[in-house]
Scaffold this motif. Sequence first.
Motif, short mmCIF file in Angstrom:
data_model
loop_
_atom_site.label_atom_id
_atom_site.label_comp_id
_atom_site.label_asym_id
_atom_site.label_seq_id
_atom_site.Cartn_x
_atom_site.Cartn_y
_atom_site.Cartn_z
N GLY A 199 0.81 -1.21 0.00
CA GLY A 199 0.00 0.00 0.00
C GLY A 199 0.85 1.25 0.00
N GLY A 200 0.20 2.39 -0.22
CA GLY A 200 0.91 3.65 -0.21
C GLY A 200 0.10 4.75 -0.84
N LEU A 201 0.77 5.89 -1.06
CA LEU A 201 0.14 7.06 -1.65
C LEU A 201 0.49 7.12 -3.14
CD1 LEU A 201 -1.31 9.83 -1.51
CD2 LEU A 201 0.90 10.81 -0.79
N PRO B 299 -3.91 9.84 -8.93
CA PRO B 299 -4.95 9.27 -9.79
C PRO B 299 -4.36 8.84 -11.13
CG PRO B 299 -5.77 11.24 -8.72
CD PRO B 299 -4.32 11.16 -8.38
N GLY B 300 -4.79 7.67 -11.60
CA GLY B 300 -4.30 7.13 -12.86
C GLY B 300 -3.10 6.22 -12.72
N THR C 90 -9.44 4.81 -2.58
CA THR C 90 -8.78 5.02 -1.30
C THR C 90 -9.46 4.20 -0.22
OG1 THR C 90 -8.01 7.25 -1.86
CG2 THR C 90 -8.25 6.73 0.48
N ALA C 91 -8.69 3.34 0.44
CA ALA C 91 -9.26 2.43 1.44
C ALA C 91 -8.15 1.61 2.08
CB ALA C 91 -10.25 1.47 0.79
N VAL D 205 -5.24 7.36 -2.79
CA VAL D 205 -5.13 7.89 -4.15
C VAL D 205 -5.48 9.37 -4.10
CG1 VAL D 205 -5.84 7.67 -6.55
CG2 VAL D 205 -5.84 5.65 -5.04
N SER D 206 -4.48 10.19 -4.30
CA SER D 206 -4.68 11.64 -4.18
C SER D 206 -3.61 12.39 -4.95
CB SER D 206 -4.63 12.05 -2.71
OG SER D 206 -4.71 13.46 -2.57
#
Lengths: 107, 121
Positions: B9-11, B14-15, B91-92, B119-120
């Motif tokens: 997981g991570g940041l 979008p896309g 995002t979750a 997702v940002s």
Amino acid sequence: DIQMTQSPSSLSASVGDRVTITCRASQGISNYLAWYQQKPGKVPKVLIYAASTLQSGVPSRFSGSGSGTDFSLTISSLQPEDVATYYCQKYNSVPLTFGGGTKVEIK
Amino acid sequence: EVHLLESGGGLVQPGESLRLSCAASGFIFSSYAMSWVRQAPGKGLEWVSGISGSGGTTYYADSVKGRFTISRDTSKNTVYLQMNSLRAEDTAVYYCAKARSTVVTSALNYWGQGTLVTVSS
């Protein structure tokens, strides 16, 4: 897709009370229903599967019933450690849809 | 003792893409189906994808179909979720869960601790 509707969305009860949560499927699912408990900040844990079979290690105050479209989870005597959100899930077919959850608190 | 450990997981923006892994131990991996379930912040549980014990059958929620791919590697006792074209609504916390049988249509009797995907931009 089959929808799963839980009620109530939240409840507050006293220690020792009998608590019942209901779950309704939009179509019949036989007994392909599980109940999960998620304590605050914790991972979900299965309590019951096949609508009424208690998962090993789960206290006997938890019970499940129902078949077809209407199901219920009952806590016979609510304990402080039962504070959690409870989810039903149908698994007769994909998608394995969860209900919206019922948050149980102590009064 | 059954143990499921998610990672990956991570940041991301979008896309973009991300691959989650779930390392399993304590059971005969090829005998049980596996699923991914996600939980958006403050929301309920959403089943995302499942794969049979043999790996021959895969299923997806409509919300991720065509973007996510589930797979498993029996030699590594690991299940993967390849996530492409990520959106803000993906995002979750993503949980890996073990089914009670070899088919995906089973209750989930063990869950990992989860991995957060954000997702940002």
